[in-house]
Design an enzyme around this catalytic site. Sequence first.
Site, mmCIF file in Angstrom:
data_model
loop_
_atom_site.group_PDB
_atom_site.id
_atom_site.type_symbol
_atom_site.label_atom_id
_atom_site.label_comp_id
_atom_site.label_asym_id
_atom_site.label_seq_id
_atom_site.Cartn_x
_atom_site.Cartn_y
_atom_site.Cartn_z
ATOM 1 N N LYS A 1 1.232 -7.911 5.562
ATOM 2 C CA LYS A 1 0.095 -7.048 5.215
ATOM 3 C C LYS A 1 -0.026 -6.866 3.701
ATOM 4 C CE LYS A 1 0.162 -2.512 6.485
ATOM 5 N NZ LYS A 1 -0.149 -1.515 5.430
ATOM 6 N N SER A 2 1.084 -6.584 3.036
ATOM 7 C CA SER A 2 1.042 -6.398 1.575
ATOM 8 C C SER A 2 0.477 -7.644 0.896
ATOM 9 C CB SER A 2 2.462 -6.196 1.027
ATOM 10 O OG SER A 2 2.900 -4.900 1.248
ATOM 11 N N ARG B 1 -3.298 -8.482 -1.137
ATOM 12 C CA ARG B 1 -3.301 -9.061 -2.492
ATOM 13 C C ARG B 1 -4.052 -10.383 -2.529
ATOM 14 N NH1 ARG B 1 0.769 -5.542 -1.946
ATOM 15 N NH2 ARG B 1 1.902 -4.690 -3.730
ATOM 16 N N ARG C 1 -3.434 11.643 0.634
ATOM 17 C CA ARG C 1 -2.352 11.007 -0.129
ATOM 18 C C ARG C 1 -2.616 11.044 -1.636
ATOM 19 N NH1 ARG C 1 -0.851 5.492 2.703
ATOM 20 N NH2 ARG C 1 0.974 5.766 1.370
ATOM 21 N N SER D 1 7.033 2.626 -7.281
ATOM 22 C CA SER D 1 5.920 2.315 -6.376
ATOM 23 C C SER D 1 5.298 0.974 -6.740
ATOM 24 C CB SER D 1 4.846 3.411 -6.450
ATOM 25 O OG SER D 1 3.641 2.931 -5.877
ATOM 26 N N GLN E 1 2.684 -0.165 -5.423
ATOM 27 C CA GLN E 1 1.227 -0.006 -5.455
ATOM 28 C C GLN E 1 0.775 0.393 -6.853
ATOM 29 O OE1 GLN E 1 0.391 2.708 -2.227
ATOM 30 N NE2 GLN E 1 0.567 1.088 -0.686
ATOM 31 N N ASP F 1 9.514 1.183 4.201
ATOM 32 C CA ASP F 1 8.699 1.277 5.423
ATOM 33 C C ASP F 1 9.552 1.140 6.690
ATOM 34 O OD1 ASP F 1 6.442 1.606 3.868
ATOM 35 O OD2 ASP F 1 5.958 -0.517 3.842
ATOM 36 N N ARG G 1 6.643 11.222 6.648
ATOM 37 C CA ARG G 1 7.517 10.475 7.572
ATOM 38 C C ARG G 1 8.905 11.084 7.690
ATOM 39 N NH1 ARG G 1 5.641 4.397 6.296
ATOM 40 N NH2 ARG G 1 3.724 4.420 7.544
ATOM 41 N N ARG H 1 3.619 3.186 11.872
ATOM 42 C CA ARG H 1 5.076 2.974 11.889
ATOM 43 C C ARG H 1 5.748 3.927 12.891
ATOM 44 N NH1 ARG H 1 4.894 -1.637 9.438
ATOM 45 N NH2 ARG H 1 3.906 -1.636 7.422
HETATM 46 C C1 S3P Z 1 3.129 -1.322 -0.496
HETATM 47 C C2 S3P Z 1 4.039 -0.588 -1.191
HETATM 48 C C3 S3P Z 1 4.778 0.555 -0.623
HETATM 49 C C4 S3P Z 1 4.741 0.529 0.907
HETATM 50 C C5 S3P Z 1 3.368 0.248 1.450
HETATM 51 C C6 S3P Z 1 2.833 -1.078 0.934
HETATM 52 C C7 S3P Z 1 2.434 -2.416 -1.189
HETATM 53 O O1 S3P Z 1 4.171 1.740 -1.065
HETATM 54 O O2 S3P Z 1 5.231 1.730 1.441
HETATM 55 O O3 S3P Z 1 3.416 0.203 2.862
HETATM 56 O O4 S3P Z 1 1.778 -3.247 -0.525
HETATM 57 O O5 S3P Z 1 2.518 -2.479 -2.425
HETATM 58 P P1 S3P Z 1 4.559 2.404 -2.499
HETATM 59 O O6 S3P Z 1 4.336 1.364 -3.507
HETATM 60 O O7 S3P Z 1 3.619 3.545 -2.704
HETATM 61 O O8 S3P Z 1 5.972 2.833 -2.339
#
Ligand code: S3P
Length: 429
Positions: A19-20, A24, A120, A163, A165, A312, A343, A386
């Site tokens: 998914k990540s 991207r 969030r 993070s 993200q 995760d 969580r 999850r």
């Molecule tokens: C992700 C980064 C993680 C993860 C999320 C997906 C990503 O979050 O928990 O499910 O795709 O970069 P954080 O970067 O906020 O920790």
Amino acid sequence: MRVEPVPALEGHIAVPGDKSISHRAVLIGAVCEGETHIAGFGRSADTEATIEAVRALGARVDEPDVDSLVVHGVGLRGLREAEAAIDCGNAGTLMRLLPGILAGQRGRFELVGDESLSRRPMERIAEPLRALGAHVETTDGHAPVVVEGAPLHPVRYELPVASAQVKSAVLFAGLYADGGETTVVEPLPTRDHTERMLQRAGADLTRAPGSVSVRSATKLELGELEIPGDFSSAAPLLVAAAIVPGSDLTVHGIGLNSRRTGLLDVLERMGGRIAIYNRRAIGGEPAGDVELRSSELVGATVSAGEVPLLVDELPLFALAAAHARGDSVVRGASELRAKETDRIAGVVEELRKLGVHIRATRDGFRIKGVPARLRGGSMDARGDHRLAMLGAVAGLSSRDGVDVGGADAVETSFPGFFDLLGQLAATAR
Ligand code: S3P
């Protein structure tokens, strides 16, 4: 959804694309030159939101097959204002990464999300993007998020929380920041899918221990991209095999990026029987086939430094620990409170309903393991994919079965999860 106990899980399976990486691939593909052909795309509610987002911004996306996409890139600065607000649904990755790209476009963009996503924290991306010169507004720190394109300049940004993200949003904006290097400093290593894909696309990106830097780009090109199976989607099934006695399960072709596979290291410390075959690269990411056989587990400690490597999968760690001999603890994981749900509260309260001895701490949880099947009962996924998968795995390894309330939350990341579980249960000995 009711999940009955199974005697043992056996067989060979595959899971949808990561998914990540899928998010991207679509986001970067949209600002590439020409076509990006994506194979092994992980189709889910979250990643479909990303397809719709780039379409709304003017990039064409063809879907020749359920897991193949062709993204027609519009070039780095070619996205255009959308007619309506961009709906990110439940997808935190979309809402946090896309503003990094939008900051370098011409126009004004509004991003909205569902109820969970709207709770969030979004200042974590707004603040560094403003430091680069972008105009970003949040609504009391949350969605809706409004981004207005502006001339950007390079910065050095130290992430206050680990993070991927936030790191990715800053790196994307760095592609538009003329006159030097944009550097992100990480307190702990987090997943590096963005770095790998940007390098593959030709960006001038350099990595050093603890930091990554990018220079402005004039063009990106991905061409062909294959996405490995999602380790986080394989993880529930691997944990099921670890805790249901007599199991022997292999998941083929999954991503094994060491910044994602902390769960395997922890399971190994617990006495898990893990074998990895056919190590190879898929789309510039380490990948392989993972076999998990059940074994007697012992408790383990997960400390702060390790948390990003299995962030995760910590709910699943709690379940494995519930089946282990001795005590287990997770520390330094307060980020779990900022996920799709809190969580820490969710895992502790829902697993307790099933007979697990677990209690919350400020930044994690403690589990008292009992090396036997857990009782079972009813739990609620709280709208969190999850937690839905956690409840299902608990059902497989329970005595009485588990009723998973709100099981359709799995649509967020793994729509075929319960079908796959059904197939595995049907062939269980
Ligand atoms: C992700 C980064 C993680 C993860 C999320 C997906 C990503 O979050 O928990 O499910 O795709 O970069 P954080 O970067 O906020 O920790």
